[in-house]
Design a protein around this motif. Sequence first.
Motif, mmCIF file in Angstrom:
data_model
loop_
_atom_site.group_PDB
_atom_site.id
_atom_site.type_symbol
_atom_site.label_atom_id
_atom_site.label_comp_id
_atom_site.label_asym_id
_atom_site.label_seq_id
_atom_site.Cartn_x
_atom_site.Cartn_y
_atom_site.Cartn_z
ATOM 1 N N GLN A 108 23.389 32.121 19.947
ATOM 2 C CA GLN A 108 22.074 32.144 21.029
ATOM 3 C C GLN A 108 22.027 30.389 21.256
ATOM 4 N N VAL A 112 22.970 26.659 22.317
ATOM 5 C CA VAL A 112 22.730 25.660 23.003
ATOM 6 C C VAL A 112 21.558 24.627 22.420
ATOM 7 N N HIS A 300 20.393 28.356 29.442
ATOM 8 C CA HIS A 300 21.157 30.083 28.797
ATOM 9 C C HIS A 300 22.757 29.343 28.714
ATOM 10 N N PRO A 301 23.368 29.777 27.606
ATOM 11 C CA PRO A 301 24.794 29.226 27.540
ATOM 12 C C PRO A 301 25.394 31.111 28.246
ATOM 13 N N ASP A 302 25.352 31.926 28.648
ATOM 14 C CA ASP A 302 25.967 32.531 29.774
ATOM 15 C C ASP A 302 25.132 32.924 30.588
ATOM 16 N N PRO A 303 23.903 32.306 31.808
ATOM 17 C CA PRO A 303 22.832 32.827 32.065
ATOM 18 C C PRO A 303 23.090 34.257 32.960
ATOM 19 N N THR A 315 23.533 26.213 32.936
ATOM 20 C CA THR A 315 24.692 26.208 32.108
ATOM 21 C C THR A 315 24.417 25.082 31.171
ATOM 22 N N GLU A 317 27.122 23.420 30.682
ATOM 23 C CA GLU A 317 27.902 22.052 30.891
ATOM 24 C C GLU A 317 26.426 21.540 32.592
ATOM 25 N N GLN A 318 25.570 22.923 32.935
ATOM 26 C CA GLN A 318 25.470 22.952 34.522
ATOM 27 C C GLN A 318 24.041 20.831 34.056
#
Length: 339
Positions: A108, A112, A300-303, A315, A317-318
């Motif tokens: 993780q 990130v 986080h990679p997978d919130p 994310t 990307e965001q």
Amino acid sequence: MIITLKDDMKPEQYTSLLERIKSKGFEANFDRGKEATVIGVRGDTRKIEENYFMVDGVKSVKRVSKRWKEVSREFKNADTIVDVSGVKLGNGYFNVIAGPCSVESEEQIMDVAEKVKKAGATLLRGGAFKPRSSPYDFQGLGEPALEILAKARDKFNLPIVTEIMEAEHLELFSTYDIDMYQVGARNMQNFNLLKKLGSINKPVLLKRGLSGTIDEWLSCAEYIVANGNPNVVLCERGIRTFETAYRNVLDLNAVAYVKEVSHLPIIVDPSHATGKLSLVPDMSKAAVAAGAHGLLLEVHPDPKNALSDANQQLTPEQFSKLMKDITLLSGILYLQSFD
Ligand code: PEP
Ligand code: MN
């Protein structure tokens, strides 16, 4: 006490003034300002009369009115720049601290770290020891998380910021050479921890307490600075009010006000201040417009599956999109400053 020196003060008068300051067990903090050269007297000067320092070569002596003397602009007008392993925080710089709420695994953090670095973050964050409201919630991985953060730091050349909850962890933090020690909102008034952080020279990120007034917050910063560590960065992370629609209320007055009364850098944490992902981008831009010296953002990679603060993490990307918007906004504000 602030001693303003005359422009024509002679070297021997200066030496004698310094001896006078030292003879009472105080230290002198020299500050060559634009308008005058002043010496701030460090230590508890409450029992000393102003005229004790009114000697040859001195123009005036004034008592600092604030209880948080050393962090005030009265004591030191020049902005403090805090160097976090080569990354400079403060006036004239803009830095973004990014990373997950908690360190959950090496995979993780590596994922990130690579993405936030690429998007422009200059410092990596991640909680190893977590202050959670419920004892049944994830408490952090502890020491293994520090090791993971240190690995990511070395791989991506990103200094690391992580929360220290107790003075007993100072040695552990130094083993992993943590670059910046975060004092979380719930520990803002852990005076024993603050005093200990004052005795080391590591940069400290001091978050505002959940219901901490600015006076209390700056007094906490004073604990660290007056104990010998000038490397303090303040972080506005929202306060508790009567409003319950979101997690906290982001007090942006604090940014403008603190910059007026204190020389310390101040950054904003829109993640904890809102607790709501949809509000984070707008409040980040508002913080930039208010003059913050940087941002702290949870990524986080997978919130949705995060072990803590799942509702507020961006994310990668965001985050990347937000960084572009912020850069654009900073450019506009910079150009406007020439009007
Ligand atoms: C955090 O940074 O993850 C955190 C717990 O922040 P705060 O102390 O502001 O709640
Ligand atoms: Mn968090």
